[in-house]
Design a protein around this motif. Structure first.
Motif, PDB file in Angstrom:
ATOM      1  N   LEU A  73     -22.477 -19.623 -12.481  1.00  0.00           N
ATOM      2  CA  LEU A  73     -23.157 -20.895 -12.253  1.00  0.00           C
ATOM      3  C   LEU A  73     -22.191 -22.046 -12.533  1.00  0.00           C
ATOM      4  N   VAL A  74     -21.765 -22.708 -11.495  1.00  0.00           N
ATOM      5  CA  VAL A  74     -20.811 -23.809 -11.619  1.00  0.00           C
ATOM      6  C   VAL A  74     -21.485 -25.106 -11.198  1.00  0.00           C
ATOM      7  N   ALA A  75     -21.422 -26.119 -12.053  1.00  0.00           N
ATOM      8  CA  ALA A  75     -22.027 -27.418 -11.738  1.00  0.00           C
ATOM      9  C   ALA A  75     -21.246 -28.101 -10.620  1.00  0.00           C
ATOM     10  N   LYS A  76     -21.985 -28.677  -9.682  1.00  0.00           N
ATOM     11  CA  LYS A  76     -21.373 -29.383  -8.559  1.00  0.00           C
ATOM     12  C   LYS A  76     -21.657 -30.873  -8.662  1.00  0.00           C
ATOM     13  N   LYS A  77     -21.116 -31.621  -7.738  1.00  0.00           N
ATOM     14  CA  LYS A  77     -21.237 -33.079  -7.761  1.00  0.00           C
ATOM     15  C   LYS A  77     -22.694 -33.525  -7.751  1.00  0.00           C
ATOM     16  N   GLU A  78     -23.524 -32.831  -6.970  1.00  0.00           N
ATOM     17  CA  GLU A  78     -24.930 -33.230  -6.865  1.00  0.00           C
ATOM     18  C   GLU A  78     -25.723 -32.910  -8.134  1.00  0.00           C
ATOM     19  N   GLY A  82     -28.374 -35.166 -12.747  1.00  0.00           N
ATOM     20  CA  GLY A  82     -29.422 -34.432 -13.449  1.00  0.00           C
ATOM     21  C   GLY A  82     -28.950 -33.933 -14.804  1.00  0.00           C
ATOM     22  N   ILE A  83     -27.747 -33.373 -14.847  1.00  0.00           N
ATOM     23  CA  ILE A  83     -27.203 -32.843 -16.098  1.00  0.00           C
ATOM     24  C   ILE A  83     -27.057 -33.952 -17.139  1.00  0.00           C
ATOM     25  N   CYS A  84     -26.478 -35.078 -16.738  1.00  0.00           N
ATOM     26  CA  CYS A  84     -26.253 -36.184 -17.675  1.00  0.00           C
ATOM     27  C   CYS A  84     -27.574 -36.803 -18.149  1.00  0.00           C
ATOM     28  N   SER A 196     -30.409 -26.591 -16.962  1.00  0.00           N
ATOM     29  CA  SER A 196     -30.735 -26.345 -18.358  1.00  0.00           C
ATOM     30  C   SER A 196     -29.491 -25.980 -19.163  1.00  0.00           C
ATOM     31  N   GLY A 197     -28.689 -25.072 -18.642  1.00  0.00           N
ATOM     32  CA  GLY A 197     -27.507 -24.624 -19.360  1.00  0.00           C
ATOM     33  C   GLY A 197     -26.482 -25.720 -19.579  1.00  0.00           C
ATOM     34  N   TYR A 198     -26.159 -26.443 -18.507  1.00  0.00           N
ATOM     35  CA  TYR A 198     -25.118 -27.461 -18.627  1.00  0.00           C
ATOM     36  C   TYR A 198     -25.583 -28.685 -19.411  1.00  0.00           C
ATOM     37  N   GLN A 199     -26.864 -29.056 -19.302  1.00  0.00           N
ATOM     38  CA  GLN A 199     -27.321 -30.210 -20.064  1.00  0.00           C
ATOM     39  C   GLN A 199     -27.379 -29.875 -21.552  1.00  0.00           C
TER      40      GLN A 199
END
Length: 306
Positions: A73-78, A82-84, A196-199
């Motif tokens: 699972l890699v965070a992308k620009k879009e 949401g993460i921030c 959920s994971g990245y935030q």
């Protein structure tokens, strides 16, 4: 589509929501237990303790999600917005207030106030984000919930209301309610597990940095304290991920009815883990707990039949 059907099925909603609330109910007493085991004192070290928990939870969610989906699972620009946003409200903001507040109040009081999150979420969803309709029954439910908090703090369970104690715990629930509405928004088009994971990881790192810059420190040993920390990380990793998936396909208030379980579990565990049985089973504590649970039921009852 299959995942959507799975998380909409009433029996699945019941079991998964109950699991989340039982895990959340264990959080308040285990956090205070962690303070004791790690000899944590002062706001800086408290924030570091919180940050380590959520950074670890974020890594667990990303690893578990990658395993289930058979890809990293890699965070992308879009995903960045949401993460921030979620890292700010759901993790950094919510738990900045929660961890500090819990260090200035009892596990029982913290658990009861945490139980108000369902009707706070309703107010935020209806008045700010317009996801829900605020009806007379739900309004009464909100009033009864606030009455429960007021009764708890005027009845002698706590000597006096403390803004940095009960007030901060309440502020944490407000941040959580805002984050629930944002989860509903962002998960419509984005992967709930990834968010959920990245935030969690980002919010946890922010708390660690803030605590460290303020002079905080944590000493780790292979003892019971480490197991408590791992348990708290798993609470976040499992409960919030499942809750996010439920929110992505159900109305915000539909699953909120199960939140009445959270304060009940919290009070019971506080009496066992923190030896607060005298407070937990006082008449005033039980009345406050009943009022908060009744408020959650009233807030959500109409949604179940609409």
């Amino acid at each position: 589509m299959e995942n959507s059907k799975f998380f909409k099925k009433p029996s699945h909603v019941f079991l998964l929501a109950m699991l989340c609330c039982i895990l959340w109910g264990s959080a308040a007493p285990f956090i205070k237990w962690g303070y004791q085991l790690f000899n944590i004192e002062g706001v800086p070290s408290i924030l570091m303790f919180a940050g380590i928990r959520f950074a670890l939870a974020g890594l667990l969610v990303i690893l578990f999600g990658s395993f289930l989906q058979k890809k990293v699972l890699v965070a992308k620009k879009e995903n960045i917005q949401g993460i921030c946003t979620l890292a700010l409200f759901q993790t950094a903001g919510q738990y900045f207030f929660y961890y500090i507040g819990l260090s200035h109040t009892s596990g029982v009081n913290g658990s009861i106030i945490t139980g108000t999150s369902a009707f706070i979420s309703l107010l935020v969803a209806s008045l700010i984000f317009h996801y829900e309709k605020l009806t007379l029954r739900k309004t009464w439910g909100c009033f009864i919930g606030f009455l429960g908090i007021l009764f708890m703090n005027m009845s002698g369970v706590s000597a006096n209301f403390s803004f940095i104690g009960e007030g901060f715990v309440f502020m944490s629930q407000l941040c959580g309610a805002i984050s629930a509405a944002f989860i509903k928004k962002f998960t419509q088009k984005q992967n709930a597990v990834l968010l959920s994971g990245y935030q969690f990881f980002l919010g946890g790192v922010l708390l660690i940095i803030i605590g460290y810059l303020m002079g905080g420190h944590i000493t780790f040993e292979f003892n019971l304290g480490l197991l408590v920390l791992i348990h708290l990380a798993l609470v976040s990793a499992i409960a919030y991920t499942i809750w996010g998936l439920l929110l992505s396909v159900n109305p915000v208030s539909k699953i909120g009815v199960y939140m009445c379980v959270t304060p009940i579990i919290g009070v019971i565990l506080s009496s066992v883990v923190l030896h607060e049985s005298n407070q937990a089973f006082q008449f005033s504590s039980l009345i406050a707990l009943i009022l908060v649970s009744l408020s959650v039921f009233l807030v959500n009852k109409e949604t179940q039949t609409d």
